[in-house]
Design a protein around this motif. Sequence first.
Motif, short mmCIF file in Angstrom:
data_model
loop_
_atom_site.label_atom_id
_atom_site.label_comp_id
_atom_site.label_asym_id
_atom_site.label_seq_id
_atom_site.Cartn_x
_atom_site.Cartn_y
_atom_site.Cartn_z
N PHE A 22 0.80 -1.22 0.00
CA PHE A 22 0.00 0.00 0.00
C PHE A 22 0.83 1.27 0.00
O PHE A 22 0.38 2.31 -0.48
N GLY A 23 2.05 1.20 0.54
CA GLY A 23 2.88 2.40 0.61
C GLY A 23 3.74 2.64 -0.60
O GLY A 23 4.07 3.78 -0.93
N ILE A 24 4.11 1.58 -1.32
CA ILE A 24 5.00 1.72 -2.48
C ILE A 24 4.36 1.17 -3.75
O ILE A 24 4.30 1.86 -4.77
N GLY A 25 3.89 -0.07 -3.69
CA GLY A 25 3.35 -0.71 -4.89
C GLY A 25 2.15 -0.01 -5.49
O GLY A 25 2.12 0.26 -6.70
N MET A 26 1.16 0.28 -4.68
CA MET A 26 -0.06 0.92 -5.20
C MET A 26 0.21 2.34 -5.72
O MET A 26 -0.26 2.68 -6.81
N PRO A 37 6.44 -3.38 -9.84
CA PRO A 37 6.67 -3.55 -8.40
C PRO A 37 5.41 -4.03 -7.67
O PRO A 37 5.50 -4.84 -6.75
N ASN A 38 4.26 -3.54 -8.08
CA ASN A 38 3.01 -3.96 -7.46
C ASN A 38 2.77 -5.45 -7.66
O ASN A 38 2.28 -6.15 -6.77
N ARG A 39 3.09 -5.96 -8.84
CA ARG A 39 2.92 -7.37 -9.14
C ARG A 39 3.84 -8.23 -8.26
O ARG A 39 3.43 -9.25 -7.72
N ILE A 40 5.08 -7.80 -8.10
CA ILE A 40 6.05 -8.54 -7.30
C ILE A 40 5.68 -8.50 -5.82
O ILE A 40 5.61 -9.54 -5.15
N ILE A 41 5.43 -7.31 -5.31
CA ILE A 41 5.08 -7.16 -3.90
C ILE A 41 3.75 -7.85 -3.62
O ILE A 41 3.59 -8.51 -2.59
N GLY A 42 2.80 -7.72 -4.53
CA GLY A 42 1.50 -8.35 -4.36
C GLY A 42 1.58 -9.86 -4.30
O GLY A 42 0.90 -10.51 -3.51
N SER A 43 2.41 -10.44 -5.13
CA SER A 43 2.60 -11.89 -5.12
C SER A 43 3.23 -12.35 -3.80
O SER A 43 2.79 -13.35 -3.21
#
Length: 97
Positions: A22-26, A37-43
């Motif tokens: 929520f702080g970086i990816g989104m 980055p959102n895809r990697i962090i989300g996974s």
Amino acid sequence: MKSIKYLRVIGFLEGVSYLLLFGIGMPLKYMAEIGEPNRIIGSAHGFLFIAYVLLVLKVHYDTKWGFINSFWAFIASLVPFGTFVADSKIFKKYLVA
């Protein structure tokens, strides 16, 4: 109580991944239109979330937790900073010195 120790570690990592998501990816995805980055962090967060939920169930049965502890441990995974609070309020009580 190895399962409590694992739960504390996974809870910490899940909490950090939630905050990173929520702080970086989104913001990167929606403000800068950078989705990777959102895809990697989300996974990573998804994997850690599932591991956390399974460990809560394991600890529930290993320690004979009541419904209330398990309920709040599950809710903690849905709230930012929740796993950190659960660690200090619930998980530390069940550590054997």
